[in-house]
Design a protein around this motif. Sequence first.
Motif, PDB file in Angstrom:
ATOM      1  N   ALA A 278     132.429 116.310  95.538  1.00  0.00           N
ATOM      2  CA  ALA A 278     132.307 115.237  94.550  1.00  0.00           C
ATOM      3  C   ALA A 278     132.008 113.919  95.244  1.00  0.00           C
ATOM      4  CB  ALA A 278     133.592 115.120  93.745  1.00  0.00           C
ATOM      5  N   LYS A 279     131.356 113.012  94.534  1.00  0.00           N
ATOM      6  CA  LYS A 279     131.122 111.661  95.035  1.00  0.00           C
ATOM      7  C   LYS A 279     132.345 110.784  94.766  1.00  0.00           C
ATOM      8  CE  LYS A 279     126.118 111.619  94.200  1.00  0.00           C
ATOM      9  NZ  LYS A 279     125.016 110.921  93.463  1.00  0.00           N
ATOM     10  N   SER A 280     132.486 109.753  95.575  1.00  0.00           N
ATOM     11  CA  SER A 280     133.562 108.791  95.374  1.00  0.00           C
ATOM     12  C   SER A 280     133.127 107.452  95.961  1.00  0.00           C
ATOM     13  CB  SER A 280     134.853 109.270  96.039  1.00  0.00           C
ATOM     14  OG  SER A 280     135.923 108.389  95.770  1.00  0.00           O
ATOM     15  N   GLY A 281     133.828 106.395  95.588  1.00  0.00           N
ATOM     16  CA  GLY A 281     133.492 105.072  96.097  1.00  0.00           C
ATOM     17  C   GLY A 281     132.368 104.427  95.315  1.00  0.00           C
ATOM     18  N   ASP A 282     132.057 103.186  95.670  1.00  0.00           N
ATOM     19  CA  ASP A 282     131.032 102.387  95.017  1.00  0.00           C
ATOM     20  C   ASP A 282     129.690 102.653  95.682  1.00  0.00           C
ATOM     21  OD1 ASP A 282     129.424 100.499  93.889  1.00  0.00           O
ATOM     22  OD2 ASP A 282     130.606  98.761  94.523  1.00  0.00           O
ATOM     23  N   TRP A 283     128.830 103.421  95.021  1.00  0.00           N
ATOM     24  CA  TRP A 283     127.551 103.795  95.616  1.00  0.00           C
ATOM     25  C   TRP A 283     126.529 102.661  95.592  1.00  0.00           C
ATOM     26  CZ3 TRP A 283     125.433 108.667  97.449  1.00  0.00           C
ATOM     27  CH2 TRP A 283     126.443 109.572  97.794  1.00  0.00           C
TER      28      TRP A 283
ATOM     29  N   MET B 269     128.422  98.073  99.915  1.00  0.00           N
ATOM     30  CA  MET B 269     128.403  98.249 101.364  1.00  0.00           C
ATOM     31  C   MET B 269     129.245  97.161 102.001  1.00  0.00           C
ATOM     32  SD  MET B 269     124.755  96.545 102.458  1.00  0.00           S
ATOM     33  CE  MET B 269     123.849  97.313 101.129  1.00  0.00           C
ATOM     34  N   HIS B 270     129.740  97.430 103.183  1.00  0.00           N
ATOM     35  CA  HIS B 270     130.323  96.372 103.993  1.00  0.00           C
ATOM     36  C   HIS B 270     129.233  95.850 104.904  1.00  0.00           C
ATOM     37  CE1 HIS B 270     132.859  93.914 106.402  1.00  0.00           C
ATOM     38  NE2 HIS B 270     132.638  94.621 107.482  1.00  0.00           N
ATOM     39  N   ALA B 271     128.971  94.556 104.813  1.00  0.00           N
ATOM     40  CA  ALA B 271     127.953  93.914 105.639  1.00  0.00           C
ATOM     41  C   ALA B 271     128.573  92.719 106.341  1.00  0.00           C
ATOM     42  CB  ALA B 271     126.774  93.475 104.791  1.00  0.00           C
ATOM     43  N   GLU B 272     127.989  92.344 107.467  1.00  0.00           N
ATOM     44  CA  GLU B 272     128.529  91.264 108.277  1.00  0.00           C
ATOM     45  C   GLU B 272     127.406  90.322 108.703  1.00  0.00           C
ATOM     46  OE1 GLU B 272     130.403  93.196 111.570  1.00  0.00           O
ATOM     47  OE2 GLU B 272     131.913  94.190 110.336  1.00  0.00           O
ATOM     48  N   PRO B 273     127.671  89.009 108.771  1.00  0.00           N
ATOM     49  CA  PRO B 273     126.667  88.075 109.281  1.00  0.00           C
ATOM     50  C   PRO B 273     126.629  88.112 110.810  1.00  0.00           C
ATOM     51  CG  PRO B 273     128.650  86.881 108.647  1.00  0.00           C
ATOM     52  CD  PRO B 273     128.903  88.318 108.327  1.00  0.00           C
TER      53      PRO B 273
ATOM     54  N   ARG C 283     125.575  90.075 102.402  1.00  0.00           N
ATOM     55  CA  ARG C 283     124.737  90.744 101.401  1.00  0.00           C
ATOM     56  C   ARG C 283     123.722  89.779 100.806  1.00  0.00           C
ATOM     57  NH1 ARG C 283     129.422  93.366  97.685  1.00  0.00           N
ATOM     58  NH2 ARG C 283     130.476  94.655  99.241  1.00  0.00           N
ATOM     59  N   GLU C 284     124.155  88.552 100.535  1.00  0.00           N
ATOM     60  CA  GLU C 284     123.261  87.541  99.979  1.00  0.00           C
ATOM     61  C   GLU C 284     122.083  87.276 100.918  1.00  0.00           C
ATOM     62  OE1 GLU C 284     121.643  84.498  97.562  1.00  0.00           O
ATOM     63  OE2 GLU C 284     123.040  86.121  97.119  1.00  0.00           O
ATOM     64  N   ILE C 285     122.353  87.173 102.206  1.00  0.00           N
ATOM     65  CA  ILE C 285     121.267  86.982 103.180  1.00  0.00           C
ATOM     66  C   ILE C 285     120.311  88.165 103.135  1.00  0.00           C
ATOM     67  CG2 ILE C 285     120.660  86.761 105.613  1.00  0.00           C
ATOM     68  CD1 ILE C 285     123.374  85.471 106.098  1.00  0.00           C
ATOM     69  N   HIS C 286     120.875  89.364 103.187  1.00  0.00           N
ATOM     70  CA  HIS C 286     120.075  90.584 103.321  1.00  0.00           C
ATOM     71  C   HIS C 286     119.171  90.810 102.110  1.00  0.00           C
ATOM     72  CE1 HIS C 286     119.195  94.539 105.030  1.00  0.00           C
ATOM     73  NE2 HIS C 286     119.325  95.025 103.816  1.00  0.00           N
ATOM     74  N   PHE C 287     119.693  90.566 100.913  1.00  0.00           N
ATOM     75  CA  PHE C 287     118.956  90.935  99.716  1.00  0.00           C
ATOM     76  C   PHE C 287     118.246  89.777  99.025  1.00  0.00           C
ATOM     77  CE2 PHE C 287     122.166  94.386  99.894  1.00  0.00           C
ATOM     78  CZ  PHE C 287     121.287  95.466  99.918  1.00  0.00           C
ATOM     79  N   ASN C 288     118.717  88.544  99.180  1.00  0.00           N
ATOM     80  CA  ASN C 288     118.231  87.465  98.317  1.00  0.00           C
ATOM     81  C   ASN C 288     117.648  86.254  99.028  1.00  0.00           C
ATOM     82  OD1 ASN C 288     119.083  88.887  96.001  1.00  0.00           O
ATOM     83  ND2 ASN C 288     121.167  88.100  96.237  1.00  0.00           N
TER      84      ASN C 288
ATOM     85  N   ILE D  50     124.341  95.816 107.931  1.00  0.00           N
ATOM     86  CA  ILE D  50     125.146  96.807 107.226  1.00  0.00           C
ATOM     87  C   ILE D  50     126.044  97.533 108.227  1.00  0.00           C
ATOM     88  CG2 ILE D  50     125.094  98.895 105.817  1.00  0.00           C
ATOM     89  CD1 ILE D  50     122.314  97.993 104.870  1.00  0.00           C
ATOM     90  N   ALA D  51     127.348  97.487 107.979  1.00  0.00           N
ATOM     91  CA  ALA D  51     128.297  98.209 108.827  1.00  0.00           C
ATOM     92  C   ALA D  51     128.507  99.629 108.306  1.00  0.00           C
ATOM     93  CB  ALA D  51     129.635  97.472 108.894  1.00  0.00           C
ATOM     94  N   TYR D  52     128.751  99.748 106.995  1.00  0.00           N
ATOM     95  CA  TYR D  52     128.872 101.068 106.375  1.00  0.00           C
ATOM     96  C   TYR D  52     128.750 100.911 104.870  1.00  0.00           C
ATOM     97  CZ  TYR D  52     133.701  99.413 105.926  1.00  0.00           C
ATOM     98  OH  TYR D  52     134.812  98.656 105.666  1.00  0.00           O
TER      99      TYR D  52
END
Length: 252
Positions: free
Chosen positions: A21-26, A29-33, A78-83, A189-191
């Motif tokens: 089964a799947k779990s967690g928020d698909w 992600m944990h991301a870091e500057p 995340r804001e840096i990476h995507f926007n 992206i860390a994981y």
Amino acid sequence: SPGTHYNGGDGIAMALAAGAAKSGDWNGMHAEPVDARATASAPVVLVYPFGIVVDKTGRRFFDEGAGLVHETWEWFAREIHFNRPGAIAYAILDSRLLGIADYKRAIRSEVEPFRADTLSGLAGLIGVDAAALGETIAAYNAACVGTPDAFDATRCDGLHTHGLAPPKSNWARAIASPPYLAWPLVGAIAYTFGGIATDEHARVLRPDGTVLPGLYAAGEITGHFYEAAPNSVAVLRALVFGRIAGRQAVAI
């Protein structure tokens, strides 16, 4: 980390194919500057709350002092990476950073920051329009209304801006003491948060909640986090549940 390039989710795909089964928020992600120039593992730069952050247009885009760094760094990355244009941003500080006790503990990049005696010189080094950066810093400096002596890097000190959009809620001191410093930051992206479902014995679960016999999982392959990751638990959960999974597996 250097191994992340090879971590394409094969273990998750195999487990799902076996009936997990799947779990967690698909979607999470944990991301870091991290320093865009660095080659070291996890070269985070976490001093940005003590200055400002601008994108390639030279404009601020978030409240750098919204909370302690572990409360903002994930959203920020995340804001840096995507926007943000070019998926890059720049932390801008002045020489007063150097007076903060143990500030280097918040920087894991092996590359020294860009450094200049003028803001226009710094803008040239990082490739940001000097006029736009100058306007941004002038507006920010004018909005810093508190007493600089109230600055306290160890807590949310309430030293804020007035009439600035976006605001800065803590650690708001004018950037006016050369040399000026800049770090180019990307969101690394860390994981991912999405993974496979497990129980307290590290046993993989089916969609109906029953155990998938003989299959165990631990660490980042499992999906336990939603929206944001608690601080300092990624490696800890791998250690704890890796040990549990190993003991369970050899006991079969």
